[in-house]
Design a protein around this motif. Sequence first.
Motif, PDB file in Angstrom:
ATOM      1  N   ASP A 104       0.810  -1.219   0.000  1.00  0.00           N
ATOM      2  CA  ASP A 104       0.000   0.000   0.000  1.00  0.00           C
ATOM      3  C   ASP A 104       0.848   1.276   0.000  1.00  0.00           C
ATOM      4  OD1 ASP A 104       0.761  -0.114   2.703  1.00  0.00           O
ATOM      5  OD2 ASP A 104      -1.103   0.843   3.356  1.00  0.00           O
ATOM      6  N   LEU A 105       2.112   1.174   0.416  1.00  0.00           N
ATOM      7  CA  LEU A 105       2.999   2.337   0.408  1.00  0.00           C
ATOM      8  C   LEU A 105       3.910   2.356  -0.817  1.00  0.00           C
ATOM      9  CD1 LEU A 105       4.170   2.311   4.137  1.00  0.00           C
ATOM     10  CD2 LEU A 105       2.382   3.716   3.108  1.00  0.00           C
ATOM     11  N   GLY A 106       4.003   1.234  -1.503  1.00  0.00           N
ATOM     12  CA  GLY A 106       4.922   1.145  -2.630  1.00  0.00           C
ATOM     13  C   GLY A 106       6.373   1.197  -2.191  1.00  0.00           C
ATOM     14  N   VAL A 107       6.660   0.686  -1.007  1.00  0.00           N
ATOM     15  CA  VAL A 107       8.006   0.729  -0.446  1.00  0.00           C
ATOM     16  C   VAL A 107       8.710  -0.596  -0.700  1.00  0.00           C
ATOM     17  CG1 VAL A 107       9.307   0.879   1.719  1.00  0.00           C
ATOM     18  CG2 VAL A 107       7.360   2.375   1.334  1.00  0.00           C
ATOM     19  N   ASP A 108       9.968  -0.499  -1.101  1.00  0.00           N
ATOM     20  CA  ASP A 108      10.798  -1.685  -1.329  1.00  0.00           C
ATOM     21  C   ASP A 108      12.157  -1.414  -0.702  1.00  0.00           C
ATOM     22  OD1 ASP A 108      12.238  -3.857  -2.248  1.00  0.00           O
ATOM     23  OD2 ASP A 108      11.411  -3.742  -4.279  1.00  0.00           O
ATOM     24  N   THR A 109      12.562  -2.234   0.263  1.00  0.00           N
ATOM     25  CA  THR A 109      13.816  -1.979   0.997  1.00  0.00           C
ATOM     26  C   THR A 109      15.059  -2.424   0.238  1.00  0.00           C
ATOM     27  OG1 THR A 109      13.685  -4.075   2.206  1.00  0.00           O
ATOM     28  CG2 THR A 109      12.682  -2.131   3.242  1.00  0.00           C
ATOM     29  N   ARG A 110      14.913  -2.846  -1.012  1.00  0.00           N
ATOM     30  CA  ARG A 110      16.108  -3.179  -1.795  1.00  0.00           C
ATOM     31  C   ARG A 110      16.879  -1.913  -2.141  1.00  0.00           C
ATOM     32  NH1 ARG A 110      13.371  -7.094  -6.172  1.00  0.00           N
ATOM     33  NH2 ARG A 110      11.822  -5.459  -5.950  1.00  0.00           N
ATOM     34  N   ARG A 111      16.236  -0.764  -2.015  1.00  0.00           N
ATOM     35  CA  ARG A 111      16.878   0.516  -2.317  1.00  0.00           C
ATOM     36  C   ARG A 111      16.951   1.343  -1.025  1.00  0.00           C
ATOM     37  NH1 ARG A 111      16.159  -1.199  -6.909  1.00  0.00           N
ATOM     38  NH2 ARG A 111      15.032  -0.773  -8.755  1.00  0.00           N
ATOM     39  N   PRO A 112      17.975   2.168  -0.886  1.00  0.00           N
ATOM     40  CA  PRO A 112      18.121   2.990   0.330  1.00  0.00           C
ATOM     41  C   PRO A 112      16.923   3.911   0.579  1.00  0.00           C
ATOM     42  CG  PRO A 112      20.133   3.059  -0.977  1.00  0.00           C
ATOM     43  CD  PRO A 112      19.107   2.334  -1.793  1.00  0.00           C
ATOM     44  N   THR A 113      16.338   4.466  -0.481  1.00  0.00           N
ATOM     45  CA  THR A 113      15.187   5.352  -0.282  1.00  0.00           C
ATOM     46  C   THR A 113      13.992   4.581   0.272  1.00  0.00           C
ATOM     47  OG1 THR A 113      14.591   5.055  -2.607  1.00  0.00           O
ATOM     48  CG2 THR A 113      15.831   7.040  -2.045  1.00  0.00           C
ATOM     49  N   GLY A 114      13.863   3.326  -0.131  1.00  0.00           N
ATOM     50  CA  GLY A 114      12.780   2.496   0.391  1.00  0.00           C
ATOM     51  C   GLY A 114      12.921   2.286   1.885  1.00  0.00           C
ATOM     52  N   GLU A 115      14.141   2.067   2.337  1.00  0.00           N
ATOM     53  CA  GLU A 115      14.386   1.879   3.771  1.00  0.00           C
ATOM     54  C   GLU A 115      14.108   3.173   4.544  1.00  0.00           C
ATOM     55  OE1 GLU A 115      17.912  -0.030   6.484  1.00  0.00           O
ATOM     56  OE2 GLU A 115      17.797  -0.553   4.366  1.00  0.00           O
ATOM     57  N   LEU A 116      14.513   4.311   3.969  1.00  0.00           N
ATOM     58  CA  LEU A 116      14.254   5.606   4.601  1.00  0.00           C
ATOM     59  C   LEU A 116      12.749   5.850   4.724  1.00  0.00           C
ATOM     60  CD1 LEU A 116      15.103   8.459   5.589  1.00  0.00           C
ATOM     61  CD2 LEU A 116      15.012   9.155   3.181  1.00  0.00           C
ATOM     62  N   ILE A 117      12.031   5.640   3.639  1.00  0.00           N
ATOM     63  CA  ILE A 117      10.580   5.860   3.653  1.00  0.00           C
ATOM     64  C   ILE A 117       9.904   4.908   4.629  1.00  0.00           C
ATOM     65  CG2 ILE A 117       8.488   5.657   2.255  1.00  0.00           C
ATOM     66  CD1 ILE A 117      10.147   6.791  -0.082  1.00  0.00           C
ATOM     67  N   LEU A 118      10.375   3.678   4.681  1.00  0.00           N
ATOM     68  CA  LEU A 118       9.807   2.703   5.617  1.00  0.00           C
ATOM     69  C   LEU A 118       9.943   3.191   7.061  1.00  0.00           C
ATOM     70  CD1 LEU A 118       8.573  -0.157   5.938  1.00  0.00           C
ATOM     71  CD2 LEU A 118      10.903  -0.967   6.235  1.00  0.00           C
ATOM     72  N   ASN A 119      11.119   3.690   7.429  1.00  0.00           N
ATOM     73  CA  ASN A 119      11.323   4.190   8.790  1.00  0.00           C
ATOM     74  C   ASN A 119      10.450   5.414   9.069  1.00  0.00           C
ATOM     75  OD1 ASN A 119      13.215   2.357   9.911  1.00  0.00           O
ATOM     76  ND2 ASN A 119      14.767   3.217   8.568  1.00  0.00           N
ATOM     77  N   MET A 120      10.334   6.297   8.107  1.00  0.00           N
ATOM     78  CA  MET A 120       9.510   7.493   8.296  1.00  0.00           C
ATOM     79  C   MET A 120       8.039   7.117   8.437  1.00  0.00           C
ATOM     80  SD  MET A 120      11.444  10.115   5.670  1.00  0.00           S
ATOM     81  CE  MET A 120       9.957  10.995   5.378  1.00  0.00           C
ATOM     82  N   MET A 121       7.569   6.220   7.588  1.00  0.00           N
ATOM     83  CA  MET A 121       6.164   5.815   7.646  1.00  0.00           C
ATOM     84  C   MET A 121       5.873   5.051   8.944  1.00  0.00           C
ATOM     85  SD  MET A 121       4.918   7.278   5.112  1.00  0.00           S
ATOM     86  CE  MET A 121       3.265   6.654   5.200  1.00  0.00           C
ATOM     87  N   GLY A 122       6.837   4.278   9.399  1.00  0.00           N
ATOM     88  CA  GLY A 122       6.672   3.573  10.670  1.00  0.00           C
ATOM     89  C   GLY A 122       6.499   4.556  11.820  1.00  0.00           C
ATOM     90  N   ALA A 123       7.299   5.622  11.807  1.00  0.00           N
ATOM     91  CA  ALA A 123       7.202   6.638  12.852  1.00  0.00           C
ATOM     92  C   ALA A 123       5.855   7.357  12.788  1.00  0.00           C
ATOM     93  CB  ALA A 123       8.344   7.642  12.714  1.00  0.00           C
ATOM     94  N   VAL A 124       5.408   7.670  11.583  1.00  0.00           N
ATOM     95  CA  VAL A 124       4.108   8.333  11.421  1.00  0.00           C
ATOM     96  C   VAL A 124       2.977   7.422  11.892  1.00  0.00           C
ATOM     97  CG1 VAL A 124       2.469   9.217   9.713  1.00  0.00           C
ATOM     98  CG2 VAL A 124       4.878   9.872   9.591  1.00  0.00           C
ATOM     99  N   ALA A 125       3.056   6.142  11.527  1.00  0.00           N
ATOM    100  CA  ALA A 125       2.015   5.193  11.938  1.00  0.00           C
ATOM    101  C   ALA A 125       1.955   5.059  13.456  1.00  0.00           C
ATOM    102  CB  ALA A 125       2.270   3.835  11.297  1.00  0.00           C
TER     103      ALA A 125
END
Length: 134
Positions: free
Chosen positions: A43-64
């Motif tokens: 639903d977020l279109g996040v993929d941790t194979r790329r550094p930006t995906g990991e960054l967005i994942l951490n940010m979205m986790g904090a927001v959630a």
Amino acid sequence: MDYLREGDTLIVTKLDRLARNVAHLRQLVAMLKDKDVSLRVLDLGVDTRRPTGELILNMMGAVAQFERQMMLERQREGIAKAKSDGKYKGRVPTALRQAQRAREMAAEGLQRTEIARRLGVSERSVYRAVRVTM
């Protein structure tokens, strides 16, 4: 998690289905990284194979986590307001209301499992009700 192998991708539909909070998310991501497993959140279109995906994942986790904490705070405030207005009394203790009947049935010789079935309460509740008089 035990079946994930190197090179696999763990796919989840929503971030909140994966982790309880940011610390838990970081722990899971570290475990996946150690196994060389990537993570995709659909639903977020996040993929941790790329550094930006990991960054967005951490940010979205904090927001959630922030959203969850705000929701719980509003819930507590609403319950406190309802209690002060006399509108919130909590769940009615069904087993306690039937404790006397449970004791009577036990005195008649019925087994606790049968008492629980007839009264529609848990067997543990019957044991508590009967134990009170002993």
